[in-house]
Enzyme design. Structure first.
Site, mmCIF file in Angstrom:
data_model
loop_
_atom_site.group_PDB
_atom_site.id
_atom_site.type_symbol
_atom_site.label_atom_id
_atom_site.label_comp_id
_atom_site.label_asym_id
_atom_site.label_seq_id
_atom_site.Cartn_x
_atom_site.Cartn_y
_atom_site.Cartn_z
ATOM 1 N N SER A 1 0.839 -1.209 0.000
ATOM 2 C CA SER A 1 0.000 0.000 0.000
ATOM 3 C C SER A 1 0.868 1.250 0.000
ATOM 4 O O SER A 1 0.609 2.222 -0.706
ATOM 5 C CB SER A 1 -0.938 -0.011 1.203
ATOM 6 O OG SER A 1 -0.225 0.286 2.371
ATOM 7 N N ARG B 1 0.667 3.596 -3.335
ATOM 8 C CA ARG B 1 0.048 4.917 -3.183
ATOM 9 C C ARG B 1 0.920 5.998 -3.830
ATOM 10 O O ARG B 1 0.454 6.799 -4.643
ATOM 11 C CB ARG B 1 -0.137 5.234 -1.704
ATOM 12 C CG ARG B 1 -0.819 6.577 -1.471
ATOM 13 C CD ARG B 1 -0.963 6.892 -0.002
ATOM 14 N NE ARG B 1 -1.736 5.859 0.685
ATOM 15 C CZ ARG B 1 -1.236 5.000 1.539
ATOM 16 N NH1 ARG B 1 0.052 5.036 1.830
ATOM 17 N NH2 ARG B 1 -1.994 4.100 2.121
ATOM 18 N N ASN C 1 0.136 7.822 -7.539
ATOM 19 C CA ASN C 1 -0.026 9.275 -7.624
ATOM 20 C C ASN C 1 0.947 9.894 -8.610
ATOM 21 O O ASN C 1 0.574 10.738 -9.427
ATOM 22 C CB ASN C 1 0.169 9.900 -6.254
ATOM 23 C CG ASN C 1 -1.122 9.987 -5.484
ATOM 24 O OD1 ASN C 1 -1.949 10.834 -5.766
ATOM 25 N ND2 ASN C 1 -1.311 9.075 -4.562
#
Lengths: 156, 282
Positions: free
Chosen positions: B205, B209, B213
């Protein structure tokens, strides 16, 4: 996006950077910051202390001034008192002296008057004799009538 | 620019060209490749960070600090406050780790702020000058838009989590916790399963993440750049689209400043949280 060998290299590179920062960067900066914080805290407390000391000194000075003023007032009072005393004494002395002088003068005057009276008496006696001589138109033996003339002198 | 003519084929080619790494094969198979561009820009940003940080640390004065020292001290105090707030254990590595993550991820993300075609164009021109085909001059400048970077960092963080856990609880306490927390010792299979899932999910995660992005950000910059791809000065549409590109590019860049900072912050904060969780007894 399939991971490849870059992954391993990046992992190690990242750890190397972290290690360098941990070893040579972070402790120095934190130490500098904490040192400065201590310095500032110390400076502030010292300033506070100095301010307190100044206030104390001010209070002490005010106290001293008050005391000095009171002392001066006492001294001035005392001086006034003393001056009054001196003046009083001088006055009394002067009065005593004046009385004394007056007495001396009076005695002197008395003596002079006495002397003058004696002189006058003598002269009056002589004058009386001369007058009597003239009146009687004859010479009177001074020695024969000395007792009479003396009696006359005392009577004048 | 990789392409001089308009057209959807060119557009696809342009985008694919932009998303292709400069790779070096060091062996057989898809895994035995090295993304040279990622490594180069990681090294560049890493060295910038280290140079500034270590130089200031070496010269750090306890008196009146200079402007750069002030700036670095502000970041240091910010990170230090965050770490002290979250992490109650005693660890020498966590604060330096946090500030490294924040600064390094921010700098790597910041490569996205450089106009998307600029460095690849320089690289392509260099290639052409050297007599090579610029179509093969691949270059991706944002290291955090490469999954390898984010996963590599997340795995390092993962290993540090285990290290901090063992250091704070001892080897026995650390492994005992795998079986006894959070449901007590009689539910040890559930505890173990939960623990394994938890530990595996964290790096994934964390890395996905940031990668997602930054990859999306880069892709949007590329798509904005596509608006005037191969446009000629004689067309009216060029000026209209050029204006649109300016507006879109400006808006996305401004917004992206927020994103790159936020992502660096999130990566750092989550790392601190994970490490403090590893150090605490359950």
């Amino acid at each position: 996006m399939i991971p490849n060998l870059t992954l391993v290299i990046q992992g190690f590179a990242f750890f190397a950077v972290v290690w360098l920062v941990m070893k040579f960067g972070w402790p120095h900066i934190i130490a500098a910051i904490e040192d400065r914080q201590n310095k500032i805290a110390e400076g502030l407390s010292q300033a506070e202390k100095a301010r307190k000391e100044l206030a104390d000194a001010d209070a002490r000075v005010a106290d001293e001034i008050k005391k000095a003023r009171a002392e001066a007032a006492t001294i001035v009072d005392k001086a006034h008192h003393q001056a009054a005393q001196i003046v009083d004494k001088a006055k009394q002395d002067a009065i005593v002296e004046a009385t004394k002088q007056k007495a001396i003068a009076a005695a002197d005057i008395e003596a002079q008057a006495h002397k003058a009276r004696e002189e006058l008496r003598g002269k009056v006696a002589a004058l009386a004799v001369a007058g009597a001589e003239k009146i009687l138109k004859r010479e009177i033996d001074a020695n024969a009538h000395k007792a009479l003339i003396d009696q006359l002198v005392t009577e004048i | 620019m990789a392409s001089e003519e308009a057209g959807s084929a060119n557009m696809t080619e342009y985008i694919q060209h932009h998303l292709h790494h400069l790779q070096l094969s060091v062996g057989d198979g898809a895994f035995m490749k090295i993304n040279l561009d990622t490594l180069f820009f990681t090294a560049l940003t890493g060295l910038i960070f280290l140079f500034l940080f270590l130089r200031i640390a070496r010269k750090a004065t306890t008196g009146v600090p200079g402007k750069l020292q002030c700036a670095i001290e502000m970041v240091v105090l910010f990170v230090d406050g965050l770490v002290k707030e979250t992490f109650h254990g005693n660890s020498k590595i966590i604060a330096p780790l946090a500030i490294t993550i924040f600064c390094l991820v921010f700098l790597m993300n910041f490569m996205d702020m450089i106009p998307v075609d600029f460095l690849p164009w320089l690289w392509g021109s260099g290639h052409a000058l050297a007599g090579h085909d610029p179509a093969h001059a691949y270059l991706r400048v944002v290291p955090t838009a490469d999954f390898n970077t984010t996963l590599g960092m997340a795995l390092t963080v993962f290993l540090l989590i285990q290290y901090v856990g063992i250091k704070h609880k001892g080897l026995v306490g650390f492994f005992k916790e795998w079986f006894t927390a959070p449901f007590g010792k009689y539910a040890f299979p559930a505890n173990l399963l939960l623990r394994i899932i938890e530990e595996c999910v964290r790096p994934v995660s964390l890395s996905l993440r940031l990668f997602g992005n930054m990859y999306a950000g880069e892709l949007i910059f590329i798509l904005i750049a596509v608006m005037t791809l191969g446009a000629g000065l004689a067309h009216v549409s060029t000026y209209l689209l050029g204006f649109g590109q300016f507006i879109a590019g400006f808006a996305w860049t401004a917004f992206h400043i927020l994103v790159i900072t936020l992502q660096a912050f999130i990566f750092m904060t989550l790392t601190i949280v994970y490490l403090s969780m590893a150090a605490e007894h359950h």
